[in-house]
Design an enzyme around this catalytic site. Structure first.
Site, PDB file in Angstrom:
ATOM      1  N   HIS A   1       0.859  -1.186   0.000  1.00  0.00           N
ATOM      2  CA  HIS A   1       0.000   0.000   0.000  1.00  0.00           C
ATOM      3  C   HIS A   1       0.891   1.231   0.000  1.00  0.00           C
ATOM      4  O   HIS A   1       1.687   1.426   0.918  1.00  0.00           O
ATOM      5  CB  HIS A   1      -0.906  -0.001   1.231  1.00  0.00           C
ATOM      6  CG  HIS A   1      -1.789  -1.200   1.318  1.00  0.00           C
ATOM      7  ND1 HIS A   1      -3.084  -1.213   0.851  1.00  0.00           N
ATOM      8  CD2 HIS A   1      -1.544  -2.452   1.796  1.00  0.00           C
ATOM      9  CE1 HIS A   1      -3.611  -2.413   1.042  1.00  0.00           C
ATOM     10  NE2 HIS A   1      -2.692  -3.184   1.613  1.00  0.00           N
ATOM     11  N   ARG A  37      -0.475   4.439  -0.544  1.00  0.00           N
ATOM     12  CA  ARG A  37      -1.282   5.499   0.089  1.00  0.00           C
ATOM     13  C   ARG A  37      -1.445   6.784  -0.729  1.00  0.00           C
ATOM     14  O   ARG A  37      -2.124   7.705  -0.271  1.00  0.00           O
ATOM     15  CB  ARG A  37      -0.703   5.864   1.458  1.00  0.00           C
ATOM     16  CG  ARG A  37      -0.514   4.705   2.419  1.00  0.00           C
ATOM     17  CD  ARG A  37      -1.798   3.962   2.687  1.00  0.00           C
ATOM     18  NE  ARG A  37      -1.695   3.079   3.856  1.00  0.00           N
ATOM     19  CZ  ARG A  37      -2.533   2.092   4.106  1.00  0.00           C
ATOM     20  NH1 ARG A  37      -3.535   1.835   3.266  1.00  0.00           N
ATOM     21  NH2 ARG A  37      -2.403   1.350   5.189  1.00  0.00           N
ATOM     22  N   ASP A  70       2.242  -7.153   2.444  1.00  0.00           N
ATOM     23  CA  ASP A  70       1.066  -6.365   2.793  1.00  0.00           C
ATOM     24  C   ASP A  70       1.495  -5.114   3.562  1.00  0.00           C
ATOM     25  O   ASP A  70       0.875  -4.705   4.548  1.00  0.00           O
ATOM     26  CB  ASP A  70       0.064  -7.186   3.612  1.00  0.00           C
ATOM     27  CG  ASP A  70      -1.319  -6.528   3.691  1.00  0.00           C
ATOM     28  OD1 ASP A  70      -1.516  -5.471   3.049  1.00  0.00           O
ATOM     29  OD2 ASP A  70      -2.187  -7.062   4.403  1.00  0.00           O
TER      30      ASP A  70
END
Length: 426
Positions: A62, A64, A302
């Protein structure tokens, strides 16, 4: 740029060979094919007693940005990736706006083209806005590496069936965050002994393995290539193992924290909170068996950064997600390879070769004349994990304070040095 790395131990054909490495015009060459004239104008770096690996690929991180740049940016996240030895990472679509059309996908890829340090490949959304109500215009998003609604599970059979049918026609993978919202009941850690003993609301394992079971049948029916994100439960491993035996086109990932921790090791600290949660010892053992026997194909981090304030509210109140790009290889090397649970060849397959092959990104190997995507590690370096040294804006990791072996000292992408150990600029 022409660079000669001298005297390293190069991971090649499943083992280490002592070899110089010449990097020239984006390609890599080993000692057997290097001539003196090839190296006459090369910059030389001595890497004696260091180890050269193919660049790692993480299919689940991620970044963001756009929308949540206070947590991470494409630049800081890709720097963190390079610091961990990654030359390719796949960015999840839970940003704002989410990449659910050609236009919104381009919004993200334009930032990637401008700011990414390493290779960054963007997922497109399965559903419009990641809301699960209708399938997004997948056909518009040809630049997406694959499709996922990660962070949200697709709740209805009909939506997932349509998505798989359309992705199959496009030759794209559906990568599924498997979570049945009807079974969550406000839970935030594993529904196990720790939750019971400390008065926490638990998340049952069926909330994960139930959707996997459904999706396996849909993948069997459609022939769509299917990938399971962040597997955490032993039942999930069993379902995936059987699906593979039955010929379903399925791959799966798990993350380092599920392979090292179980819920007896939890602390009342947000750095132990992620989704899916760390589960029981039997789940951890099943996951380790799954990576050994090939049921689970790859290790992904992750990597999910949040602000310090968002992770400061304990297990109940903290945001879900921990960082992992800068710790994955040393943790896996220390806790699986050095302990004899896993061979180095299998770890390289899990972190480099298998993800590159499945998603058709890079080579995941080092070969004469191949693309110069590689990293150099000092495996003899022992140190304590200190989040304050991370390139990532995120600092929340369950591995904080652990002693590990293995420090990345250089990462090369397409022949360009994108990371060296003395880089401190974020």
């Amino acid at each position: 740029m022409k660079l000669l790395l001298k005297g390293g131990k190069v991971f090649h054909d499943g083992g280490f060979v002592l070899s110089d490495v010449l990097i020239s015009e984006g390609k890599v060459f080993l000692s057997s094919t290097i001539t003196e004239s090839d190296t006459s104008d090369a910059d030389v770096i001595d890497i004696s007693n260091k180890y050269v690996f193919p660049g790692f690929t993480d299919v689940h991180i991620h970044l963001r940005e756009p929308g949540f740049s206070y947590k991470e940016t494409i630049r800081t996240g890709s720097l963190a990736a390079a610091a961990g030895g990654y030359t390719a990472v796949f960015a999840m679509p839970n940003v704002a706006p989410p990449p659910d059309s050609a236009e919104t996908l381009k919004t993200v890829t334009d930032i990637i083209d401008r700011d990414a340090v390493t290779g960054v490949y963007q997922y497109g959304c399965i559903t419009a806005g990641r809301r699960g109500e209708k399938v997004a215009p997948l056909e518009e998003m040809t630049d997406a590496v694959a499709f996922t609604d990660d962070g949200s599970g697709v709740q209805t059979d009909e939506i997932m069936l349509e998505a798989m049918e359309r992705a199959k026609k496009l030759g794209k993978i559906i990568a599924a965050h498997c979570e049945d919202n009807s079974l969550l009941n406000g839970g935030y850690i594993h529904d196990g002994e720790y939750a019971k003993a400390h008065g926490h609301r638990g998340i049952c394992s069926e909330s994960e393995w139930g959707p996997i079971q459904r999706d396996v049948e849909l993948a069997r029916r459609t022939g769509c290539p299917y990938h399971v994100c962040h597997v955490s439960a032993k039942e999930s491993v069993d379902i995936i193992r059987k699906a593979k035996a039955d010929g379903v086109d399925i791959t799966a990932e798990t993350a380092p924290h599920y392979l090292v921790f179980d819920d007896s090791m939890l602390e009342e600290d947000g750095r132990f909170k992620m989704n899916p949660p760390i589960r029981a010892a039997a789940d951890r053992e099943a996951l380790i068996e799954g990576i050994i026997d090939g049921t689970i194909d790859m290790i992904a981090t992750d990597h999910a950064p949040h602000s310090a304030e968002e992770k400061s509210r304990g297990l109940e109140g903290s945001a879900m997600g921990v960082v992992g790009l800068e710790t994955a290889f040393p943790v896996m090397y220390t806790y699986l390879v050095k302990t004899g649970k896993l061979t180095m060849a299998r770890l390289v397959e899990l972190m480099a070769t298998a993800p590159a092959e499945r998603f058709s990104v890079g080579e995941g190997i080092i070969r004469d004349g191949g693309t110069a995507d590689l990293c150099v590690y000092d495996l003899d370096r022992e140190y304590e994990i200190d989040p304050e040294t991370f390139m990532s804006k995120g600092r929340s990791t369950p591995f904080k304070g652990m002693r590990v072996n293995g420090k990345c000292i250089m990462t090369v992408k397409k022949g360009k040095v994108i990371w060296t150990e003395n880089l401190t600029e974020r």
